[in-house]
Design a protein around this motif. Structure first.
Motif, PDB file in Angstrom:
ATOM      1  N   MET A 193     150.718  52.390  79.903  1.00  0.00           N
ATOM      2  CA  MET A 193     151.328  52.936  78.706  1.00  0.00           C
ATOM      3  C   MET A 193     151.999  54.247  79.079  1.00  0.00           C
ATOM      4  SD  MET A 193     148.325  51.417  78.300  1.00  0.00           S
ATOM      5  CE  MET A 193     147.695  49.975  77.488  1.00  0.00           C
ATOM      6  N   GLU A 194     153.282  54.332  78.853  1.00  0.00           N
ATOM      7  CA  GLU A 194     153.988  55.562  79.237  1.00  0.00           C
ATOM      8  C   GLU A 194     154.786  56.111  78.062  1.00  0.00           C
ATOM      9  OE1 GLU A 194     158.127  53.755  81.061  1.00  0.00           O
ATOM     10  OE2 GLU A 194     156.645  54.574  82.422  1.00  0.00           O
ATOM     11  N   THR A 195     155.213  57.371  78.220  1.00  0.00           N
ATOM     12  CA  THR A 195     155.986  58.078  77.207  1.00  0.00           C
ATOM     13  C   THR A 195     155.255  58.055  75.864  1.00  0.00           C
ATOM     14  OG1 THR A 195     157.893  57.075  78.340  1.00  0.00           O
ATOM     15  CG2 THR A 195     158.387  58.525  76.518  1.00  0.00           C
ATOM     16  N   ALA A 196     153.950  58.230  75.899  1.00  0.00           N
ATOM     17  CA  ALA A 196     153.148  58.211  74.670  1.00  0.00           C
ATOM     18  C   ALA A 196     153.290  59.543  73.948  1.00  0.00           C
ATOM     19  CB  ALA A 196     151.684  57.932  75.007  1.00  0.00           C
ATOM     20  N   GLN A 197     153.719  59.472  72.706  1.00  0.00           N
ATOM     21  CA  GLN A 197     153.899  60.667  71.886  1.00  0.00           C
ATOM     22  C   GLN A 197     152.857  60.765  70.780  1.00  0.00           C
ATOM     23  OE1 GLN A 197     155.801  63.167  72.279  1.00  0.00           O
ATOM     24  NE2 GLN A 197     157.791  62.612  73.146  1.00  0.00           N
ATOM     25  N   ASP A 198     152.157  59.661  70.517  1.00  0.00           N
ATOM     26  CA  ASP A 198     151.215  59.573  69.406  1.00  0.00           C
ATOM     27  C   ASP A 198     149.880  59.079  69.977  1.00  0.00           C
ATOM     28  OD1 ASP A 198     149.669  58.785  67.238  1.00  0.00           O
ATOM     29  OD2 ASP A 198     151.321  57.853  66.156  1.00  0.00           O
ATOM     30  N   LEU A 199     148.836  59.896  69.878  1.00  0.00           N
ATOM     31  CA  LEU A 199     147.548  59.526  70.468  1.00  0.00           C
ATOM     32  C   LEU A 199     146.952  58.283  69.829  1.00  0.00           C
ATOM     33  CD1 LEU A 199     145.723  62.941  71.079  1.00  0.00           C
ATOM     34  CD2 LEU A 199     146.823  61.424  72.736  1.00  0.00           C
ATOM     35  N   LEU A 200     147.142  58.093  68.539  1.00  0.00           N
ATOM     36  CA  LEU A 200     146.611  56.897  67.896  1.00  0.00           C
ATOM     37  C   LEU A 200     147.298  55.652  68.442  1.00  0.00           C
ATOM     38  CD1 LEU A 200     144.706  55.657  65.858  1.00  0.00           C
ATOM     39  CD2 LEU A 200     146.430  56.030  64.076  1.00  0.00           C
ATOM     40  N   GLN A 201     148.603  55.744  68.660  1.00  0.00           N
ATOM     41  CA  GLN A 201     149.343  54.620  69.244  1.00  0.00           C
ATOM     42  C   GLN A 201     148.850  54.342  70.667  1.00  0.00           C
ATOM     43  OE1 GLN A 201     153.461  55.221  70.631  1.00  0.00           O
ATOM     44  NE2 GLN A 201     154.050  53.595  69.207  1.00  0.00           N
ATOM     45  N   ALA A 202     148.643  55.402  71.443  1.00  0.00           N
ATOM     46  CA  ALA A 202     148.162  55.228  72.814  1.00  0.00           C
ATOM     47  C   ALA A 202     146.771  54.588  72.825  1.00  0.00           C
ATOM     48  CB  ALA A 202     148.143  56.578  73.533  1.00  0.00           C
ATOM     49  N   LYS A 203     145.889  55.045  71.942  1.00  0.00           N
ATOM     50  CA  LYS A 203     144.542  54.472  71.870  1.00  0.00           C
ATOM     51  C   LYS A 203     144.592  52.999  71.482  1.00  0.00           C
ATOM     52  CE  LYS A 203     141.172  56.763  70.000  1.00  0.00           C
ATOM     53  NZ  LYS A 203     140.396  57.564  69.022  1.00  0.00           N
ATOM     54  N   ALA A 204     145.444  52.663  70.518  1.00  0.00           N
ATOM     55  CA  ALA A 204     145.562  51.267  70.096  1.00  0.00           C
ATOM     56  C   ALA A 204     146.020  50.384  71.251  1.00  0.00           C
ATOM     57  CB  ALA A 204     146.535  51.151  68.920  1.00  0.00           C
ATOM     58  N   ALA A 205     146.977  50.884  72.042  1.00  0.00           N
ATOM     59  CA  ALA A 205     147.484  50.114  73.183  1.00  0.00           C
ATOM     60  C   ALA A 205     146.402  49.928  74.247  1.00  0.00           C
ATOM     61  CB  ALA A 205     148.707  50.803  73.780  1.00  0.00           C
ATOM     62  N   ILE A 206     145.642  50.986  74.523  1.00  0.00           N
ATOM     63  CA  ILE A 206     144.592  50.910  75.538  1.00  0.00           C
ATOM     64  C   ILE A 206     143.473  49.964  75.086  1.00  0.00           C
ATOM     65  CG2 ILE A 206     142.811  52.216  76.755  1.00  0.00           C
ATOM     66  CD1 ILE A 206     144.751  54.659  76.502  1.00  0.00           C
ATOM     67  N   ILE A 207     143.044  50.100  73.826  1.00  0.00           N
ATOM     68  CA  ILE A 207     141.996  49.219  73.315  1.00  0.00           C
ATOM     69  C   ILE A 207     142.471  47.772  73.332  1.00  0.00           C
ATOM     70  CG2 ILE A 207     140.684  48.599  71.237  1.00  0.00           C
ATOM     71  CD1 ILE A 207     140.561  51.636  70.625  1.00  0.00           C
ATOM     72  N   GLY A 208     143.742  47.540  72.976  1.00  0.00           N
ATOM     73  CA  GLY A 208     144.287  46.192  73.041  1.00  0.00           C
ATOM     74  C   GLY A 208     144.275  45.637  74.448  1.00  0.00           C
ATOM     75  N   ALA A 209     144.634  46.476  75.424  1.00  0.00           N
ATOM     76  CA  ALA A 209     144.611  46.047  76.821  1.00  0.00           C
ATOM     77  C   ALA A 209     143.194  45.742  77.279  1.00  0.00           C
ATOM     78  CB  ALA A 209     145.234  47.120  77.710  1.00  0.00           C
TER      79      ALA A 209
END
Length: 314
Positions: free
Chosen positions: A1-17
């Motif tokens: 996950m790159e160019t993450a500007q929103d921590l909630l979005q980054a967390k959602a992507a990581i949890i999904g992965a």
């Protein structure tokens, strides 16, 4: 996950992965790069400490930075990750801070300058992965490869500080000058004013109560919406979502219901605390303890554990 500007979005992507890896039975590294602007924070206002505290417990292998700026502007944020982060650290800067010209964005850093910046990062901060983002060319990356291919990252001496985090800031559990103060007035069972505002769906009044606790010196807000006859999931989702951006303080989600806790965790970009777990009905696969701890682990939360202290008999 790159160019993450929103921590909630980054967390959602990581949890999904992480869920996908578990479902497929594969073990692949997950790494995340946040983007810190020239203001010194991510676009939504998150400091690098908040990002590290929120993302590190999710089990990622790398936390680093990419885009927005050149290596010079990234330096202090990478220093923080190097000193306090327990994951590997990486960086993919732009070829300098972009300059807007009549023909578009111009990136001033040449290949040798970018390469030297990465040499410094590896030698000073122990970075283990480097690269380039906007404005970098094959010539830039060729110079980087040549400069770093024989280098060994300098060993890092990490000072880990257990913490919770809001979307904006990280708050250490151990306070230097006092105890960790938990504001309890955003609790439907402990505050009549908050309970009445919640029952009236007066979100603004609930937020004002939270702001009063911030002004009174609270370090964390305890959010409890458990009340007979209410839809706790909906109340938690609404109030946790509002507090995530209205308050700069981390949240302690206070509930006995796993579904209510999950609703709150899904709304928070920072690192929450879950209050609480115990062994009242055991620790079997379907126990409340295991259901809550599964949520705690998946969302990277901290947790309060209640224990009974017995008396010794001689």
């Amino acid at each position: 996950m790159e160019t993450a500007q929103d921590l909630l979005q980054a967390k959602a992507a990581i949890i999904g992965a992480n869920r996908a890896k578990k479902k497929l039975g594969v073990d692949l590294p997950v790494w995340v790069h946040v983007t810190v602007e020239t203001t010194g924070t991510m676009l939504l206002g998150s400091e690098i400490g908040a990002a590290m505290t929120a993302l590190e417990p999710l089990g990622v292998e790398f936390i680093g930075l990419n885009c927005a700026t050149g290596p010079a502007e990234m330096s202090e944020h990478l220093r923080h990750l190097s000193r306090h982060g327990r994951t590997a650290v990486s960086a993919m800067p732009n070829a300098g801070l972009p300059i807007l010209t009549s023909t578009g964005a111009h990136y001033p850093l040449g290949p040798d300058e970018l390469a030297q910046a990465h040499v410094n990062f590896i030698q000073e901060y122990g970075l283990q992965m480097v690269g380039g983002c906007c404005g970098t060319t094959p010539e830039h990356l060729k110079a980087v490869v040549e400069a770093v291919k024989d280098l060994q990252p300098t060993p890092r001496h990490v000072v880990h500080e257990p913490s919770t985090a809001s979307l904006y800031v990280s708050v250490p559990f151990a306070q230097e000058s006092s105890y960790l103060a938990v504001g309890e007035r955003t609790n439907a069972n402990g505050s009549k004013a908050f309970r009445e505002a919640m029952l009236a769906t007066d979100t603004q009044a609930c937020m004002e109560i939270a702001k009063e606790q911030i002004r009174d010196g609270a370090n964390i807000l305890d959010l409890c919406v458990d009340y007979v006859g209410r839809d706790g999931v909906e109340d938690m989702r609404r109030l946790a979502g509002e507090l995530a951006t209205t308050s700069t303080l981390p949240l302690m989600l206070d509930s006995t219901e796993p579904a209510v806790l999950e609703a709150g965790l899904e709304m928070l970009g920072g690192r929450a605390i879950v209050n609480s777990v115990n062994y009242e009905d055991g620790d079997g696969p379907n126990s409340r303890f295991q259901r809550i701890m599964s949520l705690v682990q998946e969302h990277g939360a901290a947790v309060v554990a209640l224990v009974k202290i017995g008396r010794a008999h001689v």
